[in-house]
Design an enzyme around this catalytic site. Structure first.
Site, PDB file in Angstrom:
ATOM      1  N   CYS A  12      -1.271  38.096  15.354  1.00  0.00           N
ATOM      2  CA  CYS A  12      -0.058  37.487  14.810  1.00  0.00           C
ATOM      3  C   CYS A  12      -0.270  35.988  14.595  1.00  0.00           C
ATOM      4  CB  CYS A  12       1.099  37.721  15.785  1.00  0.00           C
ATOM      5  SG  CYS A  12       2.589  36.799  15.391  1.00  0.00           S
ATOM      6  N   SER A  13      -0.010  35.515  13.386  1.00  0.00           N
ATOM      7  CA  SER A  13      -0.241  34.097  13.082  1.00  0.00           C
ATOM      8  C   SER A  13       0.654  33.185  13.918  1.00  0.00           C
ATOM      9  CB  SER A  13      -0.040  33.823  11.589  1.00  0.00           C
ATOM     10  OG  SER A  13       1.304  34.060  11.210  1.00  0.00           O
TER      11      SER A  13
END
Length: 115
Positions: A12-13
């Site tokens: 997840c960024s």
């Protein structure tokens, strides 16, 4: 220095950005990959308390698993906690814990308020 823990998903960024922000600010948090090391219902209840949020606000209600589990925004808290414990992908990410408080890293800078 206070103990800091992040419930982290490296894919997840926002989770990666939050972890980087903590490190840039001189913190070395304990990293818990919650998809592999799923929190228990009791831990999820403690997280909600630390966040000061109802469980629906710490969930990814747009995930297919949310609807597949028959959940809605009106589902009982017990059902929501049970679903997150069973399917940790439903937990909003990342969540950072420090000093008895917690914050969801969306945006990443929001976690700085609890440090």
């Amino acid at each position: 220095m206070a103990m800091i823990t992040i419930w982290h998903n490296p894919r997840c960024s926002k989770s990666r950005q939050t972890l980087a922000l903590l490190e840039e600010n001189g913190h070395t948090p304990e990293v818990r990959r919650y998809l592999e090391d799923a929190p228990t219902e009791a831990e999820l209840r403690e997280a909600a308390k630390a966040l000061g949020l109802p469980p629906i606000q710490m969930m990814r209600s747009g995930e297919a698993e949310f609807k597949a589990a028959g959940l809605s925004k009106d589902s009982a808290d017990d059902a929501l906690f049970a679903a997150m414990a069973r399917v940790p992908k439903l937990i909003e990410r990342p969540i950072v814990f420090a000093q008895g408080k917690a914050a969801i890293g969306r945006p990443p800078e929001s976690v700085l308020d609890i440090l």
